[in-house]
Design a protein around this motif. Structure first.
Motif, short mmCIF file in Angstrom:
data_model
loop_
_atom_site.label_atom_id
_atom_site.label_comp_id
_atom_site.label_asym_id
_atom_site.label_seq_id
_atom_site.Cartn_x
_atom_site.Cartn_y
_atom_site.Cartn_z
N VAL A 1 12.64 8.89 -4.93
CA VAL A 1 11.92 7.99 -5.54
C VAL A 1 10.48 7.79 -5.26
O VAL A 1 9.66 7.92 -6.07
CB VAL A 1 12.52 6.65 -5.47
N ARG A 2 10.15 7.78 -3.92
CA ARG A 2 8.73 7.69 -3.56
C ARG A 2 7.82 8.92 -3.72
O ARG A 2 6.71 8.61 -4.56
CB ARG A 2 8.77 7.56 -1.96
N ILE B 1 20.85 11.46 -11.46
CA ILE B 1 20.68 9.79 -11.97
C ILE B 1 19.46 9.37 -11.57
O ILE B 1 18.69 8.76 -12.42
CB ILE B 1 22.09 9.02 -11.62
N ILE B 2 19.24 9.24 -10.39
CA ILE B 2 17.93 8.43 -9.98
C ILE B 2 16.61 9.08 -10.31
O ILE B 2 15.73 8.48 -10.90
CB ILE B 2 17.92 8.51 -8.41
N ILE C 1 32.48 1.34 -6.44
CA ILE C 1 31.77 1.27 -7.49
C ILE C 1 30.29 1.64 -6.86
O ILE C 1 29.73 0.56 -5.82
CB ILE C 1 31.71 0.13 -8.18
N VAL C 2 29.55 2.48 -7.54
CA VAL C 2 28.22 2.84 -7.32
C VAL C 2 27.24 2.79 -8.31
O VAL C 2 27.88 3.14 -9.39
CB VAL C 2 27.85 4.43 -6.61
N GLN C 3 26.36 1.70 -8.31
CA GLN C 3 25.53 1.48 -9.59
C GLN C 3 24.08 1.83 -9.16
O GLN C 3 23.39 1.39 -8.20
CB GLN C 3 25.69 0.09 -10.05
N VAL C 4 23.67 2.31 -10.36
CA VAL C 4 21.92 2.77 -10.20
C VAL C 4 21.46 1.95 -11.29
O VAL C 4 21.59 2.16 -12.46
CB VAL C 4 21.64 4.25 -10.39
N ILE C 5 20.81 0.73 -10.93
CA ILE C 5 20.13 -0.07 -12.14
C ILE C 5 18.45 -0.13 -12.01
O ILE C 5 18.03 -0.33 -11.04
CB ILE C 5 20.55 -1.48 -11.74
N ASP C 6 18.10 0.20 -13.33
CA ASP C 6 16.79 -0.02 -13.26
C ASP C 6 16.13 -0.88 -14.48
O ASP C 6 16.99 -1.07 -15.16
CB ASP C 6 15.89 1.62 -13.66
#
Lengths: 148, 683
Positions: free
Chosen positions: B373-374, B410-411, B448-453
């Motif tokens: 991400v960085r 996904i990220i 559950i793994v979530q990626v929320i933007d």
């Protein structure tokens, strides 16, 4: 590839003689109980259990589009692994296992076999032995066909 | 988080030290083996570097000196001797101690270490002075005391109240004493009055100093020459060796400071001389060893292959146990039945234990995501904050291995397509800084793994239109919101016109779905235009053993994971009101159902005695029609091998007690692929 082969295991499919590289063969089993798996290709008969490993069984006779298929006491399952891993184990049903022989001194010729071989199209060569032609099946190509 | 790294560093360093010790033993046998010397040097070097990085400053400093010795050795400037080897062994103990407690805080320990470093330096200095190797032995504390004729004094300093008025600073006296040798000071401040009566220009304190020095009593008296009239000075020579570094003295000083009672000559002499000093060392060594042992018990590092083996063996055991149960039931002998039950209990516990061992926290992979991400946001000129919640959630290590790539993808998508540029965000009334939340939590038997933007989101209408234009969807088909978002996971669907080199790379969401499917997980997407996108992964906690329900479909046995099952209904209760739409009503509720025989394309006729199993599917319940429910079964799931990987409805197989095989149904995928058929009509 074919230069590395030192011995072969030969078997019958519809009265023709074919062979695999012995090094790829793990086991030879009697034709026994196979658990059918739904939604698979028609030459996949199902799965079997060998020492706790579950592997699929493909009928080479169906793959080679043999017209008359009959299971007899000779019908066998040759368990092979093309890359030596347990994950790649597969049983191949043949009409009967013939023999294991060393390639020593025998000449491997370009294969001219063009029978109606269905899904099996790749051969490593043909050996003339005791008045018989033994066609060496390219196992890697064949399992790739099964995988796709 | 840094603590985690420190822990890891300590763990790895202990391995490193084991290696170091082993190499030292080898070196002892073969003192000229360059390879071993290199190995030792390298091990020390990484200890030094790691120590500095993780805040073990004393460790780093200490190892530095040791490393110097071996640097000389490997450059042929110094020959390996037994002394060097023993010194190094001793040093290793010190390193272990330092790893244990971090930086030293006790004065005595610090002084100890300094002395040790001197000894090491003495060895490395040999190279220049070519002095005899005896330095090593001689420089150890106690012997110095004897050989250089140093003496130990107890000095009492009790300044008058007025001493400060003359500009005298008593601390300078203490400094002067320190300069003469090694000293330990006890301060007595009980005379200081309450703040109300406190006079800043009056002195209320007095001190006692234990000094080890080679100077004479007269030299000590010289220190006080200018303050003789303003102080009571009491100098006593003690009949002890150099005990400055001993723990006992420390204790004595601390106690007397705490109690505010003067130290007496006898008390110090009781601590003893040079002989006792060694004993103290031994005591301390023993103490350290005990500490080391305690550490080793708390955690061990095991090769992951061994854990895989353990899990496999436990799986085999469970299989055999099922056979035993079968036999016991048939046999009917009460003893065997109860034995079999006990073994079942034990193997269940063993199974749970073995699985717990193979679980590792998600944390281990999160650094990579944070880094991604960085780096990416810098590259794309976006401002993004990456928030992690639930990093301590544990998953089977095999699952985590399979999870990394899809999550990276996904990220990457969220950073590239989700979060907008700062200007655009400001224009839409959002904070210029976007947020991506990585969230993990338990839900029943799943994680559950979530990626929320909080980015721009995806418009369902756009997805629909796009799917139609790509020929993935028939124009007339009505889809629910959820079904529309599911379209994203079809192969041949990519929402961005131009495949960017950031999130492109030729893999789409269909690959993510496939990869997650391989570990029997489910992936779904939800989005609100302008508000952001949430990607949810539902993962099983473990792959290899599950509690299952054994059922029969057309002469074959199948296992349905019990975690997915809601309820089982006999066919009589069920009213097939509208079989055309595959909907049944049970009580006052209607459920869609799937006839498993149809899915498996069995041509055998209905065998009678059908049962309907209601399973959870996403936010709904869906019925599965099977021929017969046999019972509960502890299932060791085995892979079907590489040739049947593409099999959608079956996730694996299990070997039954009698050696036959039952296939494990993946209900989620079965329902999904059968439901999906309805919008794949246009093909």
């Amino acid at each position: 590839m074919k230069d590395q082969i030192t011995s072969l295991i030969s078997f019958y499919v519809n009265k023709e003689v074919f062979a695999f590289d012995t090094l790829k063969v793990r086991n030879i089993l009697e034709f026994g109980k196979i658990t059918w798996v739904p939604n698979t290709k028609d030459y996949i008969l199902g799965v079997m259990n060998l020492h706790g490993n579950i592997f699929p069984v493909a009928d080479l006779r169906v793959m080679m589009a043999t017209e008359h298929i009959e299971n007899t006491a000779d019908t066998s399952i040759i368990v092979v692994s093309s890359d030596g891993k347990n994950d790649s184990l597969i049983g191949i049903v043949v009409d009967g296992v013939k023999e294991v022989f060393d390639i020593d001194g025998l000449e491997i010729n370009e294969s001219v076999y063009h029978g109606n071989s269905g899904f099996v199209n790749s051969f490593l060569g043909t050996i003339h032995k005791n008045e018989e032609f033994v066609h060496i099946i390219d196992l890697d190509e064949t399992v790739m066909e099964i995988e796709n | 988080m840094i603590d985690k790294f420190r822990e890891k560093f300590v763990e790895e360093s202990l391995d490193n030290i084991n290696d170091l010790e082993e190499a030292l033993f080898l070196l002892e046998k073969d003192m000229h083996n360059r390879e071993i010397i290199e190995r030792i040097f390298r091990a020390m070097h990484s200890l030094k570097g790691g120590g500095a990085m993780f805040g073990f400053n004393h460790l780093s400093e200490f190892t530095h000196h040791l490393e110097t010795v071996f640097d000389l050795v490997r450059n042929d400037k110094l020959a390996v001797t037994n002394d060097i080897i023993s010194l190094t062994f001793e040093a290793i103990d010190q390193i272990k101690h330092l790893l244990q407690i971090g930086d030293l805080t006790e004065k005595a320990d610090i002084a100890n270490q300094a002395a040790f470093i001197k000894r090491i330096q003495a060895v490395s200095n040999q190279e220049e002075s070519s002095a005899s190797t005896t330095v090593v032995g001689e420089s150890s504390g106690s012997q110095v005391a004897v050989s250089d004729g140093s003496k130990t004094f107890l000095i009492g300093i009790k300044p008058n109240e007025d001493i400060l008025r003359n500009g005298t600073n008593p601390f300078y006296l203490l400094d002067d004493l320190h300069a003469m040798g090694e000293a330990k000071v006890a301060a007595f401040a009980k005379g200081i009055p309450d703040l109300g009566q406190f006079q800043p220009i009056s002195n209320f304190c007095y001190w006692q100093v234990v000094l080890n020095t080679s100077e004479s009593v007269n030299d000590i008296k010289d220190v006080f020459i200018f303050v003789e009239d303003e102080c009571e000075i009491d100098i006593k020579e003690l009949k002890v060796g150099n005990i400055i570094k001993s723990e006992a003295l420390d204790e004595l000083v601390n106690n007397s400071v705490a109690d505010q009672t003067l130290i007496t000559k006898e008390q110090i002499e009781a601590i003893g001389g040079s002989d006792d000093n060694d004993q103290d060392d031994e005591k301390r060594d023993a103490k350290r060893k005990v500490q080391l042992k305690e550490h080793k018990i708390s955690s061990i590092r095991v090769n992951s292959n061994k854990i895989d083996d353990l899990v496999n063996l436990v799986s085999e055991l469970v299989t055999i146990q099922a056979q035993l149960n079968l036999y016991a039931e048939k046999d009917g002998n009460g003893d065997i039945v109860s034995l079999a039950e006990n073994i079942q209990k034990l193997s269940r516990q063993l199974r749970d234990n073995a699985f717990e061992i193979s679980l590792i926290p998600l944390q281990s992979e999160l650094m990579r995501f944070q880094r991604l991400v960085r780096d990416l946001s810098k590259e794309l000129n976006k401002e993004i904050e990456f928030v992690i919640e639930g990093g301590d959630i544990e998953l089977d290590k095999n699952i985590i291995e399979h999870l990394t790539d899809p999550l990276l993808h996904i990220i990457r998508n969220s950073v590239d397509h989700g979060i907008e540029l700062p200007e655009e965000r400001i224009k839409n009334g959002k904070s210029p800084k976007g947020t991506i939340i990585f969230k993990a939590f338990y839900s029943g038997a799943s994680v559950i793994v979530q990626v929320i933007d909080d980015g721009k989101g995806i418009d369902p209408d756009f997805i629909r239109a796009k799917a139609i234009s790509k020929g993935l969807l028939d124009e007339n088909v009505e889809l629910s919101r959820k079904e529309i978002f599911d379209l994203v996971f079809l192969s041949g669907f990519s929402t961005k016109e131009v495949v960017s080199d950031v999130s492109g790379r030729g893999v789409g969401m269909d690959v993510v779905k496939k990869k997650i499917g391989e570990i029997r997980g489910e992936v779904s997407l939800d989005s609100k235009v302008g508000q952001g996108t949430t990607l949810t992964l539902e993962l099983p906690m473990t792959l290899s053993i599950i509690d299952g329900l054994l059922v029969k479909v057309a002469n074959n046995q199948y296992v349905i994971p019990i975690a997915n099952i809601e309820k089982i209904h006999a066919i009589d209760d069920v009213n097939f009101g509208n079989t055309l739409n595959n909907v049944v009503s049970i009580g006052d509720q209607q459920f869609p159902y799937i006839d498993v025989r149809d899915v498996f394309e069995c041509d055998t006729a209905n065998s009678g005695g059908e049962q309907l199993i209601l399973v959870k599917f996403e936010d709904r319940k869906v019925g599965l029609l099977v021929d017969q429910v046999i019972g509960e079964y502890q299932t060791v799931v085995k892979p079907l091998g590489r040739f049947l990987k593409k099999q959608e409805n079956i996730s694996g197989a299990t070997i039954m007690g009698d050696g036959s095989i039952a296939l494990v149904i993946d209900t989620n995928r079965m329902i999904h692929s059968n439901a999906a058929k309805k919008y794949r009509t246009k093909k």
